[in-house]
Design a protein around this motif. Structure first.
Motif, mmCIF file in Angstrom:
data_model
loop_
_atom_site.group_PDB
_atom_site.id
_atom_site.type_symbol
_atom_site.label_atom_id
_atom_site.label_comp_id
_atom_site.label_asym_id
_atom_site.label_seq_id
_atom_site.Cartn_x
_atom_site.Cartn_y
_atom_site.Cartn_z
ATOM 1 N N LYS A 116 0.846 -1.203 0.000
ATOM 2 C CA LYS A 116 0.000 0.000 0.000
ATOM 3 C C LYS A 116 0.878 1.249 0.000
ATOM 4 C CE LYS A 116 -3.570 -0.031 3.003
ATOM 5 N NZ LYS A 116 -4.244 -0.388 4.297
ATOM 6 N N ARG A 117 1.871 1.287 0.901
ATOM 7 C CA ARG A 117 2.774 2.445 0.981
ATOM 8 C C ARG A 117 3.482 2.687 -0.358
ATOM 9 N NH1 ARG A 117 3.301 1.183 6.373
ATOM 10 N NH2 ARG A 117 3.414 2.997 7.748
ATOM 11 N N LYS A 118 3.964 1.574 -0.978
ATOM 12 C CA LYS A 118 4.696 1.728 -2.242
ATOM 13 C C LYS A 118 3.792 2.282 -3.337
ATOM 14 C CE LYS A 118 8.378 -1.561 -1.622
ATOM 15 N NZ LYS A 118 8.251 -2.948 -1.209
ATOM 16 N N GLN A 203 -0.342 18.008 14.255
ATOM 17 C CA GLN A 203 0.337 16.802 14.723
ATOM 18 C C GLN A 203 0.945 16.096 13.512
ATOM 19 O OE1 GLN A 203 -2.304 13.654 15.947
ATOM 20 N NE2 GLN A 203 -4.105 14.828 15.443
ATOM 21 N N PRO A 204 1.942 15.222 13.757
ATOM 22 C CA PRO A 204 2.537 14.512 12.619
ATOM 23 C C PRO A 204 1.484 13.677 11.895
ATOM 24 C CG PRO A 204 3.574 13.846 14.703
ATOM 25 C CD PRO A 204 2.499 14.801 15.046
ATOM 26 N N PHE A 205 1.611 13.609 10.586
ATOM 27 C CA PHE A 205 0.639 12.845 9.791
ATOM 28 C C PHE A 205 1.433 12.066 8.748
ATOM 29 C CE2 PHE A 205 -2.723 12.769 6.381
ATOM 30 C CZ PHE A 205 -3.609 11.954 7.086
ATOM 31 N N PRO A 206 1.273 10.750 8.688
ATOM 32 C CA PRO A 206 2.122 9.966 7.779
ATOM 33 C C PRO A 206 1.842 10.298 6.317
ATOM 34 C CG PRO A 206 0.410 8.584 8.765
ATOM 35 C CD PRO A 206 0.333 9.925 9.447
ATOM 36 N N GLY A 207 2.881 10.209 5.483
ATOM 37 C CA GLY A 207 2.725 10.437 4.041
ATOM 38 C C GLY A 207 1.579 9.616 3.439
ATOM 39 N N PRO A 208 1.485 8.307 3.762
ATOM 40 C CA PRO A 208 0.385 7.508 3.199
ATOM 41 C C PRO A 208 -0.972 7.816 3.848
ATOM 42 C CG PRO A 208 2.164 6.100 4.042
ATOM 43 C CD PRO A 208 2.425 7.472 4.547
ATOM 44 N N GLY A 209 -0.969 8.782 4.743
ATOM 45 C CA GLY A 209 -2.215 9.334 5.267
ATOM 46 C C GLY A 209 -3.126 8.321 5.928
ATOM 47 N N VAL A 246 -1.381 16.450 23.551
ATOM 48 C CA VAL A 246 -1.120 15.059 23.172
ATOM 49 C C VAL A 246 -0.389 15.075 21.825
ATOM 50 C CG1 VAL A 246 -2.166 12.815 22.708
ATOM 51 C CG2 VAL A 246 -3.212 14.364 24.368
ATOM 52 N N TRP A 247 0.660 14.276 21.713
ATOM 53 C CA TRP A 247 1.551 14.354 20.555
ATOM 54 C C TRP A 247 0.878 13.906 19.266
ATOM 55 C CZ3 TRP A 247 4.455 11.224 17.137
ATOM 56 C CH2 TRP A 247 5.577 11.849 16.587
ATOM 57 N N GLN A 248 0.186 12.772 19.326
ATOM 58 C CA GLN A 248 -0.478 12.265 18.116
ATOM 59 C C GLN A 248 -1.725 11.486 18.504
ATOM 60 O OE1 GLN A 248 2.002 9.765 15.613
ATOM 61 N NE2 GLN A 248 0.917 10.386 13.761
ATOM 62 N N TYR A 249 -2.812 11.725 17.824
ATOM 63 C CA TYR A 249 -4.063 11.023 18.133
ATOM 64 C C TYR A 249 -4.866 10.860 16.851
ATOM 65 C CZ TYR A 249 -5.091 16.004 18.549
ATOM 66 O OH TYR A 249 -5.136 17.361 18.321
ATOM 67 N N PRO A 318 1.536 0.685 24.631
ATOM 68 C CA PRO A 318 2.663 1.599 24.394
ATOM 69 C C PRO A 318 3.551 1.078 23.268
ATOM 70 C CG PRO A 318 3.092 0.248 26.337
ATOM 71 C CD PRO A 318 1.728 -0.160 25.827
ATOM 72 N N LYS A 319 4.452 1.944 22.766
ATOM 73 C CA LYS A 319 5.470 1.533 21.790
ATOM 74 C C LYS A 319 6.811 1.489 22.503
ATOM 75 C CE LYS A 319 7.797 2.825 17.530
ATOM 76 N NZ LYS A 319 7.851 3.672 16.353
ATOM 77 N N PRO A 320 7.612 0.404 22.475
ATOM 78 C CA PRO A 320 7.108 -0.897 22.097
ATOM 79 C C PRO A 320 6.155 -1.434 23.169
ATOM 80 C CG PRO A 320 9.353 -1.083 22.973
ATOM 81 C CD PRO A 320 8.983 0.370 22.979
ATOM 82 N N GLY A 322 3.623 -2.155 20.666
ATOM 83 C CA GLY A 322 2.904 -1.779 19.453
ATOM 84 C C GLY A 322 3.633 -0.634 18.767
ATOM 85 N N THR A 323 3.492 -0.493 17.451
ATOM 86 C CA THR A 323 3.940 0.741 16.812
ATOM 87 C C THR A 323 2.829 1.773 17.020
ATOM 88 O OG1 THR A 323 3.065 -0.147 14.755
ATOM 89 C CG2 THR A 323 5.458 -0.262 15.061
ATOM 90 N N ILE A 324 3.111 3.021 16.659
ATOM 91 C CA ILE A 324 2.088 4.062 16.819
ATOM 92 C C ILE A 324 0.951 3.804 15.831
ATOM 93 C CG2 ILE A 324 1.615 6.528 16.620
ATOM 94 C CD1 ILE A 324 4.494 7.019 17.685
ATOM 95 N N GLU A 325 1.287 3.669 14.561
ATOM 96 C CA GLU A 325 0.278 3.324 13.552
ATOM 97 C C GLU A 325 -0.018 1.823 13.635
ATOM 98 O OE1 GLU A 325 -1.127 5.642 11.734
ATOM 99 O OE2 GLU A 325 0.299 7.297 11.953
ATOM 100 N N TRP A 326 -1.136 1.445 13.063
ATOM 101 C CA TRP A 326 -1.491 0.015 13.075
ATOM 102 C C TRP A 326 -0.909 -0.742 11.890
ATOM 103 C CZ3 TRP A 326 -6.357 -2.609 15.253
ATOM 104 C CH2 TRP A 326 -6.453 -2.337 16.631
#
Ligand code: XMP
Length: 327
Positions: A116-118, A203-209, A246-249, A318-320, A322-326
């Motif tokens: 998906k990311r690629k 807040q940070p938002f991943p490129g693949p949104g 909160v850093w990211q939600y 928490p990470k670890p 889990g990662t932040i994203e699923w």
């Protein structure tokens, strides 16, 4: 003179006065570098590209063309905000590309996260390159590269994603006016440039949104459930003083359904997972202790307002581990 390396003794930009001095310096450097030539910028609406756009609009005005690609995986209201701020308020040359169908058609049925990311990354370059080829006489490509990008790519932690990828015929010279800044400094500069708080303190938002939050193969209806539930979560965090704290939600919608009861009838719908974490560098993260009453209120809203959802969960991991994203 374009500064390529952060001077060791450079004072951290923490005040409006320091931001102002940086802006003046950069405007002169940009005008010298660009002259009367044309510049192109991929404007996502994130902090870095927005600050670069605002600097370039001030420095060279209509010699800059911004391209905003809507890949369908942006948060609710984001494309509209980019158009409002840059086209309507700052009078920039802005090309808005509605590429929603292209991206979602390419992603249909693809459930592997890295694939998906690629696909999202490759399609983005494809769309941007198509727009670039339509324009005549562009010499420069502006990028929101920041200092940690340079440090991390030098240390081999991540490939410097900004520079790579464009086809060889698009042989631009780079313009990177915030490359010696850390993220917090980019925000101070953005504020001084008059960008709205919603953009500067994002807040940070991943490129693949939202693509990595619509777990598994993306469908349009489940993607809407992610977008709508995310908008409710953000609204409630803003109302309850958690925005900026909160850093990211965000929310996640898994690709399975569970049984529920709605209007006295059996429902078979998706769960929404809430995630809210704090971190310094995203390498590890702790979970925010959200007041229980607020969790209940958010649950009430999401299960009543978001189509196709009958259950809400809070991710306590928490990470670890889990990662932040699923994904
Ligand atoms: P993880 O999930 O690895 O996330 O704990 C750490 C931080 O990185 C963001 N993230 C991404 N950002 N492209 C990005 O630009 C990506 O593919 C990507 N994946 C995760 C994530 O939102 C978090 O802030």
């Amino acid at each position: 003179m374009v500064t390529l390396v952060r001077p060791e003794n450079m004072e951290r930009i923490t005040t409006p006065a320091l931001a102002k001095a940086f802006i003046e310096e950069q405007l002169a450097a940009l005008r010298e570098q660009i002259g009367d030539k044309k510049v192109l910028l991929a404007l996502s609406g994130g902090v870095d590209s927005s600050v670069v756009a605002a600097l370039l609009i001030k420095a060279v005005g209509k010699q800059l063309t911004c391209v905003h690609v809507n890949h369908g995986l942006l948060r609710k209201g984001e494309p509209e905000q980019v158009i409002e701020v840059f086209r309507n308020q700052m009078d920039a040359n802005l090309i808005y590309v509605d590429a929603v169908d292209r991206f979602l058609d390419k992603l249909a049925g693809v459930d592997d996260p890295e694939t998906k990311r690629k696909i999202i990354g490759a399609e983005f370059i494809e769309v941007f390159a198509e727009e670039a080829r339509k324009l005549d006489g562009v010499t420069f490509l502006a990028q929101g590269t920041i200092w940690p990008d340079i440090l991390e790519s030098e240390a081999g932690i991540k490939a410097h994603h900004n520079a790579g990828g464009l086809p060889a015929d698009l042989n631009f010279e780079l313009v990177e006016p915030v490359r010696i800044l850390f993220k917090d400094e980019v925000r101070v500069v953005g504020k001084e440039l008059g960008l709205p708080d919603g953009m500067v303190y994002r807040q940070p938002f991943p490129g693949p949104g939202l693509g990595v939050r619509c777990v598994g193969a993306i469908t349009r209806d489940r993607l809407e459930a992610v977008r709508e539930s995310d908008a409710i979560l953000r609204e409630e965090f803003a109302k309850n003083g958690l925005e900026g704290k909160v850093w990211q939600y965000f929310t996640i919608v898994p690709d399975f359904k569970t049984t529920g009861v709605k209007d006295g009838k059996r429902s078979f719908e998706w769960p929404v997972v809430l995630r809210a974490v704090n971190t310094r560098d995203a390498m590890s993260a702790t979970v925010e202790e959200i007041p229980f009453a607020l969790l209940q209120h958010i649950t009430e809203r999401i299960t009543h307002e978001v189509k196709g959802v009958n259950r809400v969960l809070y991710d306590l991991t928490p990470k670890p581990v889990g990662t932040i994203e699923w994904e």
